[in-house]
Motif scaffolding. Sequence first.
Motif, mmCIF file in Angstrom:
data_model
loop_
_atom_site.group_PDB
_atom_site.id
_atom_site.type_symbol
_atom_site.label_atom_id
_atom_site.label_comp_id
_atom_site.label_asym_id
_atom_site.label_seq_id
_atom_site.Cartn_x
_atom_site.Cartn_y
_atom_site.Cartn_z
ATOM 1 N N VAL A 1 5.177 8.587 5.507
ATOM 2 C CA VAL A 1 4.970 7.871 4.256
ATOM 3 C C VAL A 1 5.712 8.628 3.159
ATOM 4 C CG1 VAL A 1 2.725 6.939 4.959
ATOM 5 C CG2 VAL A 1 2.830 9.128 3.727
ATOM 6 N N LEU B 1 3.234 11.936 8.539
ATOM 7 C CA LEU B 1 2.616 10.612 8.595
ATOM 8 C C LEU B 1 3.617 9.491 8.336
ATOM 9 C CD1 LEU B 1 -0.792 11.223 6.756
ATOM 10 C CD2 LEU B 1 -0.362 11.056 9.207
ATOM 11 N N SER C 1 -3.044 9.553 11.826
ATOM 12 C CA SER C 1 -3.736 10.642 11.141
ATOM 13 C C SER C 1 -3.185 11.985 11.582
ATOM 14 C CB SER C 1 -5.242 10.591 11.412
ATOM 15 O OG SER C 1 -5.529 10.932 12.751
ATOM 16 N N ARG D 1 -3.714 7.765 7.181
ATOM 17 C CA ARG D 1 -2.954 6.760 6.445
ATOM 18 C C ARG D 1 -3.888 5.633 6.006
ATOM 19 N NH1 ARG D 1 3.003 5.296 8.697
ATOM 20 N NH2 ARG D 1 2.380 3.396 7.612
ATOM 21 N N ASP E 1 -3.147 2.927 4.659
ATOM 22 C CA ASP E 1 -2.617 1.584 4.915
ATOM 23 C C ASP E 1 -2.831 1.158 6.359
ATOM 24 O OD1 ASP E 1 -0.792 3.454 5.933
ATOM 25 O OD2 ASP E 1 0.926 2.136 5.617
ATOM 26 N N ARG E 2 -3.390 2.052 7.196
ATOM 27 C CA ARG E 2 -3.563 1.734 8.606
ATOM 28 C C ARG E 2 -5.012 1.762 9.061
ATOM 29 N NH1 ARG E 2 -0.341 3.336 13.223
ATOM 30 N NH2 ARG E 2 -0.709 1.120 13.550
ATOM 31 N N THR F 1 2.063 9.403 -1.646
ATOM 32 C CA THR F 1 1.300 8.246 -1.190
ATOM 33 C C THR F 1 -0.175 8.611 -1.064
ATOM 34 O OG1 THR F 1 3.178 7.328 0.020
ATOM 35 C CG2 THR F 1 0.989 6.593 0.707
ATOM 36 N N VAL G 1 -3.627 8.888 0.582
ATOM 37 C CA VAL G 1 -4.165 8.902 1.942
ATOM 38 C C VAL G 1 -5.623 9.330 1.858
ATOM 39 C CG1 VAL G 1 -1.934 9.423 3.002
ATOM 40 C CG2 VAL G 1 -3.455 11.300 2.359
#
Length: 242
Positions: free
Chosen positions: A198, A196, A140, A227, A229-230, A202, A204
Motif C-alpha cells: 500500500v 503490505l 496482514s 490492510r 481495505d481487505r 495509508t 491500516v
Amino acid sequence: MEPLSPRAERARQIADVLRQRITSGAFDDGPLPAEHELGTQLGATRNAVREALGLLRAEGLVERRQGVGTLVVHPKYGHGLDRLAGLAEALDGYGDVVNEVRAAGLVTPPPAIAERLGLAPGARVVHLERLRRLGGLPLSLDTTYLPADIGLPLLDRDLAGRDLFALIEETSGSRLGRADVVVHAVSAGPDTAALLEVAPGTAVFALDRLTHLADGRPVDAETLHIRADRLTLRATLHRGPA
C-alpha cells in the motif's frame, strides 16, 4: 470549522450505507447497480449517489470501469472479535492463507514485551514475524513474541502453513483461554507499507493482542498490521447490567 453542506452530508450517509453493503458481500458477484437504480433503492438523487461513489473510490473500495460499471476493488473479509481464532481459521472458506516467515528465533525483547508476558527483564523469548497473504495479496503483517518454553517447540513446526494458536495448543498440551485485544487506526510507515503493498501513510488497523492459556498465563504478545481495505473486524455484543 465550517459545517458540511446538506449535499455533502447526504453523500456521506449514502457512502456509509453502501460501504456496509459492500463489506457484507452484497456486490461480490458483479458490479454495483447503476447510479439511478441505487438512487431509487436509497431514496437519493443521482448526484448524491455519484458523490457517495466518489468517496468510496477515494477510499480504494470501488473503481469505475468503462463499459462495465462500478466494481468492488477487493473483497473484504470479516474477522470476528468475539471468538479467539487464528486468521486462517477465521477466514476458512475464503481461500488459503499463505504465510511468509520473515523472522523466527530467540531474541531479547523490549522491556515492555517482557512485562506483558510476565517475564523478568532480559529473559529470552521467541520472536516471529509473518507476512500473511490471501488470494495472493498481502493481508496482514504479524509480529509475535512468545516465552521460550512456548515458542521454541514452534520453530520445528509448519509456521508457513498453520495458525499459531493451533500450534501452541498442540505443542504445549494446554488450551488457550482468552485474549485481550486493542485495535488502533494508524498510518502505515514506509517499511510496513512496502510489505503490505500500500502507499506510505495509508490507514491500516494495528491490532494489539495478548493471548493467555486457560490457566491465565500470558503466552502470546503480538501486533498485527492489517490492510483495512481487505478486512473488517466484527463482533456481536450483548448488553448486560450497567
